[in-house]
Design an enzyme around this catalytic site. Structure first.
Site, PDB file in Angstrom:
ATOM      1  N   GLY A  13       0.619  -1.177  -0.073  1.00 44.00           N
ATOM      2  CA  GLY A  13      -0.182   0.086   0.194  1.00 44.00           C
ATOM      3  C   GLY A  13       0.918   1.202   0.027  1.00 44.00           C
ATOM      4  N   GLU A 168       0.531 -23.317   3.131  1.00 47.23           N
ATOM      5  CA  GLU A 168       1.727 -23.226   2.248  1.00 47.23           C
ATOM      6  C   GLU A 168       2.708 -23.699   3.211  1.00 47.23           C
ATOM      7  OE1 GLU A 168       0.087 -19.614  -0.641  1.00 47.23           O
ATOM      8  OE2 GLU A 168       1.292 -18.967   0.941  1.00 47.23           O
ATOM      9  N   ALA A 313      -2.581  -8.455  -0.497  1.00 46.59           N
ATOM     10  CA  ALA A 313      -1.920  -7.321  -1.294  1.00 46.59           C
ATOM     11  C   ALA A 313      -2.714  -6.557  -2.185  1.00 46.59           C
ATOM     12  CB  ALA A 313      -0.826  -7.811  -1.994  1.00 46.59           C
ATOM     13  N   GLN A 314      -3.611  -7.207  -2.887  1.00 47.78           N
ATOM     14  CA  GLN A 314      -4.453  -6.495  -3.767  1.00 47.78           C
ATOM     15  C   GLN A 314      -5.357  -5.241  -3.120  1.00 47.78           C
ATOM     16  OE1 GLN A 314      -5.014  -5.930  -7.017  1.00 47.78           O
ATOM     17  NE2 GLN A 314      -3.077  -6.783  -7.344  1.00 47.78           N
TER      18      GLN A 314
END
Length: 411
Positions: A13, A168, A313-314
């Site tokens: 950001g 993950e 993140a988006q």
């Protein structure tokens, strides 16, 4: 007189905001307590020795050095005085006309902060290196341990939290313990290792479609991961994890079970949610202070359907672009547009050629999802050098099943 903009945090950001304000008529200062921008989605690969720190991190100064109106300060912000429009650093005070707070988040132990020493979380490069050395050291200690019970503790890896990070990590550690690094050790076999993923709810990857969650669970179990659902952690000691389903002896515990906002946000004296994120206006501004914007993981923002935007993140990138448009045009609070998030999909990798993805209603699994995940992450890596290095490392690992970064240097 040139107006001053301060951006706290150089994550997705903050960096997006800085670049969109570059070469404008504003005097911009970017403040971060580290000197690098970190590509957090691949942090788990540093923690599991697949990538090195330099593959996913770039110095902030080198990213912003070509912009004459941007200054970078390596320091920690102590507090924010919204009444006097001032940011207090450890050794100085800076005033602003506009402030963008993009400080990200840390892992939350839900009030049990003493667990952090025994079960490190994964948010920074330092966290990743601590976990990497913890995993490799456990294998080394198991190699020289003749006591079967103690060796079993070293070879039991427990991951707490079944979100994308936990999944993950579990998949990557399973590949290490069952397939890649295990070949270099003589005192134990792949079957001696145990990887356990603990999730408090009834399924992993709860933000994904239920069928994708079930597929991820099935893939993990095929890789040798034991997935424990509806299981809560009650305590952690240096001997293992105490859960509602019993005690798990382990010397290697990793925490991936929740986030909390930066304590810095408390100095803004605003309404927050349970995770400490500030509940912002529809233009991402701080209620009562239209010159202050909170974006990314620091903001609690509800979309038109009343759903809180995820800490991904988006969201931070899109909010960064949005607020810079308001600042550039100096739009007054009553005329400002409403931020609308465009969901580009979610994805999580489980292991080599295994992943799940949900993109605009399209649900992908297996090799296709994994290739999609790989291309998306390569595309968003900052800098051609990083993209090339990561691609080479992935190709090398895919062909040889060998991890490249397996060093213990912390001692």
């Amino acid at each position: 007189m040139q107006k001053k903009i301060i951006i706290i945090g150089a994550g997705f950001g903050g960096l997006t905001s800085a670049k969109h304000l570059a070469d404008s008529d504003f005097d911009i200062t970017v403040i971060d307590k580290t000197n690098h921008h970190l590509f957090q989605p691949l942090l788990y690969q540093v923690a599991t020795a697949a990538l090195s720190p330099s593959d996913i991190a770039v110095p902030i100064r080198s990213l912003l050095s070509n912009y004459k109106n941007i200054k970078v300060i390596l320091e920690e912000v102590v507090s924010i005085d919204k009444h006097n429009r001032a940011v207090q650093l450890k050794n100085s005070t800076l005033n602003y006309d506009y402030l963008i707070v993009a400080v990200g988040s840390r892992h939350s132990y839900f009030g049990n902060n003493d667990w952090e020493e025994l079960a490190p979380g994964l948010k920074t490069l330092t966290d990743a290196l601590v976990i990497r050395e913890k995993i490799i050291e456990a294998l080394e200690l198991a190699e020289i341990e003749n006591n079967i019970d103690l060796r079993r503790k070293y070879l039991t890896f427990v991951i707490v939290g079944g979100g994308p990070t936990g999944v993950e990590l579990a998949g990557a550690i399973a590949e290490i313990a069952k397939e890649t690094m295990i070949k270099d050790y003589k005192n134990f076999r792949p079957d001696d290792t145990k990887i356990i993923l603990i999730e408090a709810t009834d399924r992993i990857l709860s933000s994904f479609d239920k069928k994708l969650s079930e597929q991820a669970k099935e893939d993990l179990e095929k890789m040798g991961v034991e997935v424990k659902l509806n299981t809560k952690v009650e305590n952690i000691s240096d001997e293992g994890v105490y859960t509602t389903q019993g005690f798990i002896p382990s010397k290697t515990i990793i925490w991936a079970a929740g986030n909390q906002a930066s304590p810095l946000l408390k100095s803004l004296d605003a309404e927050t949610d349970r995770a400490g994120r500030i509940i912002v206006n529809k233009d991402c501004s701080l209620p009562g202070n239209p010159e202050v914007f909170i974006i990314g993981d620091a903001a609690h923002f509800r979309d038109e359907n009343g759903k809180v935007l995820p800490a991904v993140a988006q969201v931070a990138i899109q909010q960064g672009k949005f607020v810079t448009g308001i600042i550039k045009n100096e739009i007054q609070i009553e005329k400002r547009p409403v931020f609308k998030y465009k969901d580009k999909g979610t994805m999580a990798t489980i292991g080599k050629a295994k992943a799940v993805a949900e993109i605009k209603g399209l649900k992908l699994t297996g090799l296709i999802a994994w290739l999609t995940w790989s291309f998306v992450h390569i595309f968003f890596l900052i800098g051609f050098r990083n993209r090339l290095r990561v691609m080479i490392e992935w190709i090398w690992y895919y062909l040889t099943k060998r991890h490249g970064t397996r060093l213990i240097v912390g001692k």
